[in-house]
Each structure stands twice: as structure tokens, then as C-alpha cells.
Design an enzyme around this catalytic site. Structure first.
Site, PDB file in Angstrom:
ATOM      1  N   ASN A 162       0.709  -1.265   0.040  1.00 59.50           N
ATOM      2  CA  ASN A 162       0.036   0.236   0.062  1.00 59.50           C
ATOM      3  C   ASN A 162       0.753   1.367  -0.029  1.00 59.50           C
ATOM      4  O   ASN A 162       0.146   2.411   0.396  1.00 59.50           O
ATOM      5  CB  ASN A 162      -1.009   0.177   1.227  1.00 59.50           C
ATOM      6  CG  ASN A 162       0.113   0.226   2.768  1.00 59.50           C
ATOM      7  OD1 ASN A 162       1.217   0.246   2.884  1.00 59.50           O
ATOM      8  ND2 ASN A 162      -0.943   0.397   3.180  1.00 59.50           N
ATOM      9  N   LYS A 163       1.995   1.389   0.154  1.00 58.41           N
ATOM     10  CA  LYS A 163       3.074   2.782   0.095  1.00 58.41           C
ATOM     11  C   LYS A 163       3.437   2.982  -1.023  1.00 58.41           C
ATOM     12  O   LYS A 163       2.483   2.485  -2.539  1.00 58.41           O
ATOM     13  CB  LYS A 163       4.376   1.534   0.628  1.00 58.41           C
ATOM     14  CG  LYS A 163       4.588   1.586   2.058  1.00 58.41           C
ATOM     15  CD  LYS A 163       3.497   2.616   2.755  1.00 58.41           C
ATOM     16  CE  LYS A 163       3.894   2.070   4.616  1.00 58.41           C
ATOM     17  NZ  LYS A 163       3.848   1.113   4.337  1.00 58.41           N
ATOM     18  N   ILE A 164       3.556   4.018  -1.344  1.00 56.32           N
ATOM     19  CA  ILE A 164       3.770   4.650  -3.132  1.00 56.32           C
ATOM     20  C   ILE A 164       4.167   4.035  -3.819  1.00 56.32           C
ATOM     21  O   ILE A 164       3.824   4.137  -4.878  1.00 56.32           O
ATOM     22  CB  ILE A 164       4.570   5.992  -2.192  1.00 56.32           C
ATOM     23  CG1 ILE A 164       4.503   7.237  -3.988  1.00 56.32           C
ATOM     24  CG2 ILE A 164       6.051   6.539  -1.509  1.00 56.32           C
ATOM     25  CD1 ILE A 164       4.616   8.662  -3.447  1.00 56.32           C
TER      26      ILE A 164
END
Length: 380
Positions: free
Chosen positions: A214-216
């Protein structure tokens, strides 16, 4: 009030899909090519060209001396704290408004967290609250800083950059330097963010990043330890590769280490993602601009970017008027298949940490009752 119009606008901005996720990864570059290459070469485990390449790229991007790729951001924090001298019976100053991994990494070192309040604008550790706590409870001795209330040594401070916003990290480092406390920077959510022109993760003794799905950008699962001190980073590499003494064939391990190595297959994914991080950041700025036309009222407004921060725009937040409105917004959006999530429940209220020392946490409580993340995915 009802949020039906706002929900319709969120859906339109995000392509009117049946389900609007909070933050999904974007795979539109060399991901498949690099993954196939790891399979073709058979280097899919903890040694390989992509691990080396990713570590070099992370050091370059964060303007640090060396980066060490590991299995996740929690492991990066755990090892960074061990390098800072966090051990059994010590304490670590951190914030209650954070993801649970921050506190868990402290506990994995058999240490105890102490919870400090945050600033309302950055949602990260407040230098004023930190200074006030140390003025009241800190005691400098030859061996370091001690907590007069508990008698334990305060080994480290772990501020966290919430949703990619940068806390006033330079002030925090300056305070900790005066009190002989090491800073380990929880930059798990802040890759690509800068404060006063300096990269997240490069202020403390070590910095920790996460590359969860879910990170950038993502490596599926993974993390990185970075440091401006190459010796600390080399020690981190050693500890995360089972503390094995280098030898062509012998297996000798001379201290307790960890099998925290990032597999080459994950590093391949990370390398492809890093190639497009600036494109992703630019697309996220466009997304934020679209939302600025939606959240114009008093009951739900976008959280402003703090002064001095070049934000990576990872998760976009809205501030609701009160807890009742927050809950109504969460209920209506999720009922409409628009994924929104509240900021974390304060770590100090969780059963395993509720007995830990804390200050008033007034700002943390205020934010806990009002902040919600809205869909922040982009396509590039």
C-alpha cells in the site's frame, strides 16, 4: 448531513469503479521484465543483482551513504534501534499516533515505548512536547539520558512521518543531541518527501522505509535501512544477514543476527517501481488538486501540507468536524464501496502498551477523532 454528493465526486475522480480502493499499487513499467529476469537467472532469493541495484538506488535517492534492503519496514526499525543502543530495560521516546509497527519494533528489542504528543499540522512528533517531557523527566548522566520517573535509560527517539508529512525532524534531532539520545527516523511512509530540502530518512542515525503493497512504491513486502554513516549501515547489513562472518564456505556467526534479507525477486519489483517514483508523485499532485475542488466545506476539509515539507502525497487526508462526523463519513463512504480509513487508534490505548508512560497526548487525541484517509491511488 449526508455525504452522498461528496461520495459521487470521489467516485468520478477515481473512474467510477464498482469499488474504489484506498491505495493500490501501480505496475506499468519494467516490473514484469525484471521479475522474469530473476526467474531466468534463478537468482530469486537473498542474493542478486537487483538487491545490489536497489540498495545503491535507495542510497542515491535519499542522499545517504548506504542503504540495506530488508524484509519489511518493521525489521528496518528493529535493527536501526538495536544499532542505536536500544536493548532490554531501556526506553524509546516515540509517538502514540502511529502505526503499531513503530511500537512493536521497540518491544522486539525488549525495550519500552514512551509516548510523546504530536503537532496538529504535521501529525508527527512535536518538538515542544518532546522538549517539555525531557525537561520534566530527563536526567543527563555520564552513561546517557535517564528517565527520572522510571530510572530507565532513554536509548533512542523514534519520530514518524505520518502519511508522508514531515515532522519537524531537524528540531527533534537538535533536542536529542542535547540530551544524548540517538534518533531513528521512522520514514516508512515518507519515501520521496523532503523537509527543508533534505530527504526523509536522512536526518537521524538511521532511517527506516517500508515497501508494503500500500506504499507509494512497493516491492510486495520489503523495507530499507539507510544511514549517512556507512559504518552503521554496514553493521546493519551484517546483522540482517544472520551475522555471518565472511568466508568462501565456512558457516561462522559471531553474534545474534537476523534473517531479514530482502529477496532478489522483491528487489526486482522495487527497482522497476523506483524508476517511476517521480511520475507517481506528479500524478498524485494532480489527484490532490482534483480533491481540492471537492472538499471545500467546514465539515470535511483536506489536511493542508505543513510548511517546509515537499510532500510525497502518499495518502491524502481529510479532517472532519468531530468524532460523530468522522464516523458518519466512514460509514457512508464504505457503504458506497469507497474505501476510506481512519487514522490509527492511539498505540497508548492498545492493551499491550496501555501501561506505558505518556504525556497528555492532547493533539493526538484530537486528530484521532477527526482524520480520515481517502482514496489515493494513481495510474501512470
Amino acid at each position: 448531513m449526508t455525504y452522498s454528493k461528496t461520495i459521487a465526486q470521489i467516485k468520478e475522480i477515481n473512474g467510477n469503479r464498482d469499488f474504489t480502493p484506498l491505495h493500490e499499487p501501480c505496475f506499468s513499467g519494467n516490473e514484469k521484465n525484471y521479475l522474469a529476469d530473476t526467474i531466468d537467472t534463478t537468482f530469486v532469493s537473498s542474493v542478486g543483482a537487483y538487491v545490489d541495484r536497489f540498495e545503491a538506488e535507495m542510497a542515491r535517492y535519499t542522499e545517504t551513504a548506504k542503504a540495506v534492503a530488508v524484509v519489511n519496514g518493521t525489521a528496518a526499525l528493529q535493527v536501526g534501534m538495536r544499532l542505536a543502543g536500544v536493548s532490554k530495560g531501556t526506553e524509546v521516546l516515540t509517538q502514540a499516533l502511529t502505526f503499531v509497527a513503530t511500537a512493536n519494533a521497540i518491544a522486539y528489542n525488549s525495550a519500552r515505548p514512551v509516548f510523546i504528543d504530536v503537532d496538529l499540522d504535521t501529525m508527527g512528533m512535536s518538538p515542544l512536547a518532546l522538549s517539555a517531557f525531557l525537561d520534566e523527566f530527563g536526567e543527563l548522566r555520564e552513561e546517557g539520558c535517564f528517565n527520572k520517573s522510571t530510572g530507565r535509560r532513554i536509548a533512542a527517539c523514534v519520530p514518524m512521518h505520518t502519511f508522508g508529512y514531515m515532522c519537524r525532524i531537524d528540531e527533534i534531532v537538535a533536542i536529542c543531541d542535547r540530551w544524548k539520545i540517538q534518533v531513528v527516523e521512522d520514514a516508512a511512509e515518507a519515501l520521496g518527501s523532503k523537509y527543508k530540502g533534505q530527504s526523509a530518512g536522512s536526518f537521524g542515525q538511521t532511517g527506516a522505509f517500508s515497501f508494503n503493497g500500500n506504499k507509494i512504491i512497493t516491492s510486495g513486502g520489503g523495507g530499507t535501512i539507510v544511514s549517512k554513516d556507512a559504518q552503521f549501515a554496514e553493521k546493519a547489513k551484517y546483522l540482517t544477514t544472520t551475522a555471518k562472518v565472511p568466508h568462501r564456505w565456512e558457516y561462522v556467526h559471531d553474534e545474534l543476527g537476523y534473517n531479514f534479507r530482502m529477496p532478489n525477486v522483491n528487489a526486482a519489483l522495487a527497482c522497476a517501481q523506483m524508476e517511476r517514483i517521480e511520475e507517481i508523485k506528479s500524478a498524485k499532485k494532480v489527484l490532490l488538486a482534483s480533491y481540492q475542488e471537492v472538499f471545500t466545506g467546514e465539515s470535511a476539509r483536506l489536511k493542508p501540507i505543513p510548511a517546509g515539507t515537499d510532500w510525497n502525497h502518499w495518502l491524502i487526508s481529510v479532517e472532519l468536524e468531530n468524532l460523530e462526523e468522522r464516523n458518519r463519513f466512514l460509514q457512508e463512504t464504505n457503504d458506497a464501496a469507497v474505501m476510506t480509513r481512519p487514522i490509527w487508534r492511539l498505540i497508548s490505548s492498545l492493551p499491550m502498551y496501555e501501561q506505558c508512560q505518556k504525556d497528555s497526548l492532547a493533539n493526538s487525541i484530537w486528530l484521532e477523532e477527526r482524520i480520515v484517509n481517502i482514496p489515493s491511488s494513481v495510474k501512470v
